[in-house]
Enzyme design. Structure first.
Site, mmCIF file in Angstrom:
data_model
loop_
_atom_site.group_PDB
_atom_site.id
_atom_site.type_symbol
_atom_site.label_atom_id
_atom_site.label_comp_id
_atom_site.label_asym_id
_atom_site.label_seq_id
_atom_site.Cartn_x
_atom_site.Cartn_y
_atom_site.Cartn_z
ATOM 1 N N GLY A 87 18.667 -11.454 7.947
ATOM 2 C CA GLY A 87 18.579 -11.453 6.301
ATOM 3 C C GLY A 87 17.993 -10.312 5.746
ATOM 4 O O GLY A 87 18.477 -9.652 4.445
ATOM 5 N N ASP A 96 6.705 -16.690 7.327
ATOM 6 C CA ASP A 96 7.533 -16.673 8.634
ATOM 7 C C ASP A 96 6.645 -17.415 9.504
ATOM 8 O O ASP A 96 7.339 -17.808 10.781
ATOM 9 C CB ASP A 96 7.829 -15.180 9.154
ATOM 10 N N LYS A 140 15.643 -20.364 5.572
ATOM 11 C CA LYS A 140 15.641 -19.200 6.459
ATOM 12 C C LYS A 140 16.782 -19.195 7.600
ATOM 13 O O LYS A 140 17.696 -19.799 7.381
ATOM 14 C CB LYS A 140 14.297 -19.301 7.310
HETATM 15 C C1 S3P Z 1 11.198 -10.233 4.752
HETATM 16 C C2 S3P Z 1 10.669 -10.842 3.698
HETATM 17 C C3 S3P Z 1 10.720 -12.438 3.844
HETATM 18 C C4 S3P Z 1 10.502 -13.000 5.339
HETATM 19 C C5 S3P Z 1 11.523 -12.151 6.123
HETATM 20 C C6 S3P Z 1 11.325 -10.855 6.085
HETATM 21 C C7 S3P Z 1 11.209 -8.641 4.426
HETATM 22 O O1 S3P Z 1 11.677 -13.010 3.204
HETATM 23 O O2 S3P Z 1 10.910 -14.380 5.552
HETATM 24 O O3 S3P Z 1 11.478 -12.729 7.610
HETATM 25 O O4 S3P Z 1 11.114 -8.028 5.623
HETATM 26 O O5 S3P Z 1 11.082 -8.490 3.431
HETATM 27 P P1 S3P Z 1 11.923 -13.609 1.568
HETATM 28 O O6 S3P Z 1 11.658 -12.281 1.003
HETATM 29 O O7 S3P Z 1 13.210 -14.008 1.417
HETATM 30 O O8 S3P Z 1 10.678 -14.597 1.520
#
Ligand code: S3P
Length: 437
Positions: A96, A317, A344
């Site tokens: 993601g 996380d 997630k």
């Molecule tokens: C991340 C932000 C988080 C986290 C993901 C990594 C990042 O997500 O859950 O594993 O590297 O910016 P969100 O920003 O959608 O909460």
């Protein structure tokens, strides 16, 4: 064939280890190093599938990247306007972070690109980045459901915006700041609650001015990034499995070396401490703009708590393994304000509640969290739903189980923590990795 973990019950964790590099920082190192002028040398980079997907995407756009070898990368930055059009879609696997941050970075390029991912990533919501990027003048197309594949149409003129994020998301903030590098004027993002600030810190490390005014973060478009040397600390999100493992297993004592303890990431320490965990932060130091420490953790009886909602984005996380801590605690742990967990790599509220119930724990999922009553973990077979952190969390649960815990579908542990089973075994977890047809 799928990968299963079979974890025998009991045991303790003992020893000192350095878990792999921080995933969030590693992604950003590859991205910013690629669009910087000159060479960026990275140490401690996470050599896991998610980061390799980002790396491959930049290679497809013409960036020469040497490595990774033993955590080292040499990135020959092409400058902010030096990326080439990729000749094929950029496949980002399970990641993601890669997809959302790249939406922002690619929105400002002169060429078109297409972003794709695996089944899990193709279900995850992308409007949270495409909507504000459109407000900046970007042109992106998703499925009617707002999911990948995403087509990014290049050659648009972007203007800075002042955007108040409806959710606390570092990925959304970072996507907008990356687009802001290519926009005219200033781009400002206001967060409803603090989220990880690695993008801001790293941009500053590359010599790019980033401003912070309370909950607002801003930058001006049109500047340039200068290649630099980066040292990626160990990932506190990976360390979290052993922080919980050592806390729940009698006789444990573990030293986790060189862990990133950026205050936007240390919610897990605060939550575990409130539950009664014995965690010491030793040798706190600054490494390349990020705070780093060694974490010493020893067994301690835990008690259930109501988790303060302001800690949720700072531990976002770590909830899969925190639910395991809750299952081993005396009394009830109540989590609210965490609906993001449903979006997630899997629906982490549902997946964890189901698995805990299979192991005999009273775990009640709610729309935005869970109520877990501590109890005795039996054994049984649980499904990770292809989610790396669910798989590792249930492996740790076996330390307090009465019987073997078998976890299905664990191959995706390689997206964030290659070598997890070996490292966990080295510390004392009785884990076996098997292939099942
Ligand atoms: C991340 C932000 C988080 C986290 C993901 C990594 C990042 O997500 O859950 O594993 O590297 O910016 P969100 O920003 O959608 O909460």
């Amino acid at each position: 064939m799928t990968v299963h973990y079979i974890v025998s019950p009991g045991g303790a964790l003992e020893g000192r280890v350095r878990v792999p590099g921080d995933k969030s920082i590693s992604h950003r190192a590859v991205m910013l190093g690629s669009i910087a002028d000159g060479i960026t040398r990275v140490r401690g980079v996470l050599e896991a599938e998610d980061v390799l997907a980002t790396l491959q995407a930049f290679r497809q756009m013409g960036v020469i990247i040497e490595g990774p070898t033993s955590g080292r990368l040499t990135i020959h930055g092409v400058g902010k306007d030096g990326l080439n059009a990729p000749s094929a879609p950029l496949y980002l696997g399970n990641s993601g972070t890669s997809m959302r941050l790249l939406c922002g970075l690619l929105a400002g390029q002169p060429f078109d690109s297409v972003l794709t991912g695996d089944a899990s990533l193709s279900r995850r919501p992308m409007r949270r980045v495409t909507e504000p990027l459109r407000q900046m003048g970007a042109k992106l197309e998703t499925t009617p459901e707002g999911t990948a594949p995403i087509r990014v149409f290049g050659g648009q003129t972007l203007q800075g915006i002042d955007y108040r994020m409806p959710i606390a998301s570092a990925q959304v903030k970072s996507a907008l700041l990356l687009a802001g590098l290519y926009a005219s004027g200033e781009t400002w993002v206001e967060e409803p609650a603090p989220t990880r600030d690695h993008t801001e810190r790293m941009l500053s490390g590359f010599g790019y001015a980033v401003w912070r005014a309370g909950r607002r973060i801003g930058l001006a478009g049109g500047g340039r990034l200068h290649g630099c040397d980066l040292d990626v600390p160990a990932d506190i999100s990976s360390a979290a499995f052993f922080l919980v493992g050592a806390s729940i297993a009698t006789g444990s004592e573990v030293l986790l070396e060189h862990v990133g303890v950026n205050p936007t990431r240390t919610g897990v320490l605060e939550i575990l401490r409130r539950m009664g965990a014995r965690i010491e932060v030793l040798n706190l130091r600054q490494v390349g703009g990020e705070p780093v420490a060694d974490l010493k953790v020893a067994y301690a009886p835990l008690r259930g708590i109501r988790i303060p909602e302001d800690l949720v984005p700072l531990a976002i996380d770590e909830f899969p393994v925190l639910f395991i801590a809750a299952a081993c605690a005396e009394g009830e742990t109540i989590l609210t304000g965490a609906e993001e967990l449903r979006l997630k790599e899997s629906d982490r509220i549902q997946a964890m509640a189901e698995g805990l119930q299979t192991l005999g724990i009273d775990a009640q999922p709610t729309s935005d969290g869970m109520i877990v009553r501590g109890g005795k973990l039996t054994g049984g077979e649980v499904d990770s739903h292809g989610d790396h952190r669910i798989a590792m969390a249930f492996a740790i649960a076996a330390l307090r189980a009465q019987d073997t815990v078998e976890i299905k579908d664990c191959a995706n542990v390689n997206t964030s923590f290659p070598g997890f089973a070996d490292l966990a075994r080295q510390l004392g977890l009785k884990i076996e990795v098997v292939q099942r047809g």
